[in-house]
Motif scaffolding. Structure first.
Motif, PDB file in Angstrom:
ATOM      1  N   VAL A 178      -0.604   1.109   7.323  1.00  0.00           N
ATOM      2  CA  VAL A 178       0.026   1.674   6.129  1.00  0.00           C
ATOM      3  C   VAL A 178       1.398   2.208   6.520  1.00  0.00           C
ATOM      4  O   VAL A 178       1.634   2.544   7.688  1.00  0.00           O
ATOM      5  CB  VAL A 178      -0.832   2.794   5.499  1.00  0.00           C
ATOM      6  CG1 VAL A 178      -2.165   2.255   5.002  1.00  0.00           C
ATOM      7  CG2 VAL A 178      -1.035   3.943   6.465  1.00  0.00           C
ATOM      8  N   PRO A 179       2.295   2.307   5.560  1.00  0.00           N
ATOM      9  CA  PRO A 179       3.629   2.815   5.882  1.00  0.00           C
ATOM     10  C   PRO A 179       3.611   4.313   6.185  1.00  0.00           C
ATOM     11  O   PRO A 179       2.655   5.020   5.842  1.00  0.00           O
ATOM     12  CB  PRO A 179       4.442   2.523   4.613  1.00  0.00           C
ATOM     13  CG  PRO A 179       3.446   2.326   3.533  1.00  0.00           C
ATOM     14  CD  PRO A 179       2.169   1.886   4.172  1.00  0.00           C
ATOM     15  N   ASP A 180       4.676   4.770   6.829  1.00  0.00           N
ATOM     16  CA  ASP A 180       4.838   6.207   7.043  1.00  0.00           C
ATOM     17  C   ASP A 180       4.771   6.908   5.700  1.00  0.00           C
ATOM     18  O   ASP A 180       5.251   6.396   4.692  1.00  0.00           O
ATOM     19  CB  ASP A 180       6.186   6.501   7.714  1.00  0.00           C
ATOM     20  CG  ASP A 180       6.227   6.027   9.165  1.00  0.00           C
ATOM     21  OD1 ASP A 180       5.153   5.813   9.750  1.00  0.00           O
ATOM     22  OD2 ASP A 180       7.346   5.872   9.695  1.00  0.00           O
ATOM     23  N   GLY A 181       4.191   8.071   5.688  1.00  0.00           N
ATOM     24  CA  GLY A 181       4.070   8.826   4.449  1.00  0.00           C
ATOM     25  C   GLY A 181       2.747   8.619   3.740  1.00  0.00           C
ATOM     26  O   GLY A 181       2.468   9.277   2.747  1.00  0.00           O
ATOM     27  N   ALA A 226       0.663   0.706  -5.365  1.00  0.00           N
ATOM     28  CA  ALA A 226       0.475   1.334  -6.682  1.00  0.00           C
ATOM     29  C   ALA A 226       0.812   2.818  -6.669  1.00  0.00           C
ATOM     30  O   ALA A 226       0.855   3.439  -7.725  1.00  0.00           O
ATOM     31  CB  ALA A 226      -0.954   1.124  -7.161  1.00  0.00           C
ATOM     32  N   GLY A 227       1.014   3.393  -5.478  1.00  0.00           N
ATOM     33  CA  GLY A 227       1.411   4.790  -5.408  1.00  0.00           C
ATOM     34  C   GLY A 227       0.450   5.726  -4.707  1.00  0.00           C
ATOM     35  O   GLY A 227       0.690   6.930  -4.639  1.00  0.00           O
ATOM     36  N   ILE A 228      -0.632   5.209  -4.168  1.00  0.00           N
ATOM     37  CA  ILE A 228      -1.588   6.049  -3.446  1.00  0.00           C
ATOM     38  C   ILE A 228      -0.929   6.561  -2.163  1.00  0.00           C
ATOM     39  O   ILE A 228      -0.314   5.798  -1.432  1.00  0.00           O
ATOM     40  CB  ILE A 228      -2.876   5.257  -3.127  1.00  0.00           C
ATOM     41  CG1 ILE A 228      -3.636   4.919  -4.413  1.00  0.00           C
ATOM     42  CG2 ILE A 228      -3.766   6.018  -2.139  1.00  0.00           C
ATOM     43  CD1 ILE A 228      -4.159   6.115  -5.172  1.00  0.00           C
ATOM     44  N   ARG A 229      -1.084   7.867  -1.902  1.00  0.00           N
ATOM     45  CA  ARG A 229      -0.468   8.496  -0.735  1.00  0.00           C
ATOM     46  C   ARG A 229      -1.495   8.942   0.303  1.00  0.00           C
ATOM     47  O   ARG A 229      -1.124   9.359   1.397  1.00  0.00           O
ATOM     48  CB  ARG A 229       0.375   9.702  -1.143  1.00  0.00           C
ATOM     49  CG  ARG A 229       1.369   9.452  -2.258  1.00  0.00           C
ATOM     50  CD  ARG A 229       2.315   8.288  -2.070  1.00  0.00           C
ATOM     51  NE  ARG A 229       3.077   8.369  -0.841  1.00  0.00           N
ATOM     52  CZ  ARG A 229       3.669   7.323  -0.278  1.00  0.00           C
ATOM     53  NH1 ARG A 229       3.588   6.137  -0.813  1.00  0.00           N
ATOM     54  NH2 ARG A 229       4.340   7.464   0.837  1.00  0.00           N
ATOM     55  N   ALA A 230      -2.780   8.907  -0.043  1.00  0.00           N
ATOM     56  CA  ALA A 230      -3.836   9.318   0.883  1.00  0.00           C
ATOM     57  C   ALA A 230      -5.066   8.454   0.638  1.00  0.00           C
ATOM     58  O   ALA A 230      -5.468   8.257  -0.506  1.00  0.00           O
ATOM     59  CB  ALA A 230      -4.175  10.794   0.697  1.00  0.00           C
ATOM     60  N   ILE A 231      -5.641   7.930   1.730  1.00  0.00           N
ATOM     61  CA  ILE A 231      -6.806   7.044   1.639  1.00  0.00           C
ATOM     62  C   ILE A 231      -7.897   7.563   2.559  1.00  0.00           C
ATOM     63  O   ILE A 231      -7.660   7.810   3.740  1.00  0.00           O
ATOM     64  CB  ILE A 231      -6.446   5.597   2.052  1.00  0.00           C
ATOM     65  CG1 ILE A 231      -5.361   5.029   1.138  1.00  0.00           C
ATOM     66  CG2 ILE A 231      -7.691   4.704   2.055  1.00  0.00           C
ATOM     67  CD1 ILE A 231      -4.795   3.694   1.612  1.00  0.00           C
ATOM     68  N   GLN A 256      -7.781  -4.227   4.273  1.00  0.00           N
ATOM     69  CA  GLN A 256      -6.319  -4.180   4.360  1.00  0.00           C
ATOM     70  C   GLN A 256      -5.667  -4.637   3.062  1.00  0.00           C
ATOM     71  O   GLN A 256      -4.714  -4.028   2.586  1.00  0.00           O
ATOM     72  CB  GLN A 256      -5.801  -5.018   5.539  1.00  0.00           C
ATOM     73  CG  GLN A 256      -4.299  -4.875   5.758  1.00  0.00           C
ATOM     74  CD  GLN A 256      -3.889  -3.465   6.136  1.00  0.00           C
ATOM     75  OE1 GLN A 256      -4.386  -2.899   7.098  1.00  0.00           O
ATOM     76  NE2 GLN A 256      -2.978  -2.877   5.361  1.00  0.00           N
ATOM     77  N   GLY A 257      -6.191  -5.687   2.460  1.00  0.00           N
ATOM     78  CA  GLY A 257      -5.638  -6.166   1.200  1.00  0.00           C
ATOM     79  C   GLY A 257      -5.746  -5.144   0.089  1.00  0.00           C
ATOM     80  O   GLY A 257      -4.792  -4.931  -0.673  1.00  0.00           O
ATOM     81  N   VAL A 258      -6.885  -4.472  -0.007  1.00  0.00           N
ATOM     82  CA  VAL A 258      -7.048  -3.443  -1.035  1.00  0.00           C
ATOM     83  C   VAL A 258      -6.163  -2.241  -0.701  1.00  0.00           C
ATOM     84  O   VAL A 258      -5.531  -1.669  -1.590  1.00  0.00           O
ATOM     85  CB  VAL A 258      -8.526  -3.027  -1.189  1.00  0.00           C
ATOM     86  CG1 VAL A 258      -8.668  -1.868  -2.161  1.00  0.00           C
ATOM     87  CG2 VAL A 258      -9.367  -4.214  -1.654  1.00  0.00           C
ATOM     88  N   ALA A 259      -6.077  -1.871   0.568  1.00  0.00           N
ATOM     89  CA  ALA A 259      -5.207  -0.762   0.962  1.00  0.00           C
ATOM     90  C   ALA A 259      -3.755  -1.065   0.604  1.00  0.00           C
ATOM     91  O   ALA A 259      -3.041  -0.182   0.109  1.00  0.00           O
ATOM     92  CB  ALA A 259      -5.342  -0.484   2.458  1.00  0.00           C
ATOM     93  N   ASP A 260      -3.317  -2.294   0.830  1.00  0.00           N
ATOM     94  CA  ASP A 260      -1.951  -2.676   0.469  1.00  0.00           C
ATOM     95  C   ASP A 260      -1.711  -2.498  -1.022  1.00  0.00           C
ATOM     96  O   ASP A 260      -0.661  -1.999  -1.446  1.00  0.00           O
ATOM     97  CB  ASP A 260      -1.671  -4.127   0.869  1.00  0.00           C
ATOM     98  CG  ASP A 260      -1.637  -4.341   2.371  1.00  0.00           C
ATOM     99  OD1 ASP A 260      -1.512  -3.353   3.136  1.00  0.00           O
ATOM    100  OD2 ASP A 260      -1.747  -5.511   2.798  1.00  0.00           O
TER     101      ASP A 260
END
Length: 114
Positions: free
Chosen positions: A85-88, A70-75, A61-65
């Motif tokens: 993760v936020p919407d979008g 930083a601008g990542i839109r897909a994980i 979760q910390g790395v995902a945050d």
């Protein structure tokens, strides 16, 4: 990083990050392991939009945050945890244990994987 199936489908792994000082600087194929401290800078400088997350669950979760900030839109998440993760932001989960459980079920039902 050694998997060759990505390139043939138009994907390229460009960076590998790690928090372990012993791993930073090591080569994995043609890639050099970067310090996790440089994560945001690399993402911003290269306008990266997609990331693969393969860390222990307690750090996911910390790395995902950090990735999202930083601008990542897909994980693509290999960690055995559901991420908030936020919407979008799109997250796809890859959990080998779940796939093994599915295979075990089919083996035990007598279908032999059919």
């Amino acid at each position: 990083t050694h998997y060759r199936g990505f390139i043939h489908r138009g994907f390229r792994i460009a960076w590998v990050f790690d928090a372990s000082p012993e791993k930073v600087g090591q080569k994995i194929g043609e890639l050099t392991v970067q310090s996790i401290a440089d994560l945001e800078q690399v993402i911003h400088a290269n306008q990266v939009q997609m990331a693969m997350l393969a860390v222990p669950a307690e750090f996911a979760q910390g790395v995902a945050d950090r990735l999202v900030a930083a601008g990542i839109r897909a994980i693509l998440n290999y960690a055995p945890i559901n991420l908030n993760v936020p919407d979008g932001v799109k997250v796809e989960y890859i959990d080998p244990v779940i796939h093994m459980q599915h295979m075990t079920y089919y083996l035990h039902t007598g279908n032999g994987g059919k």
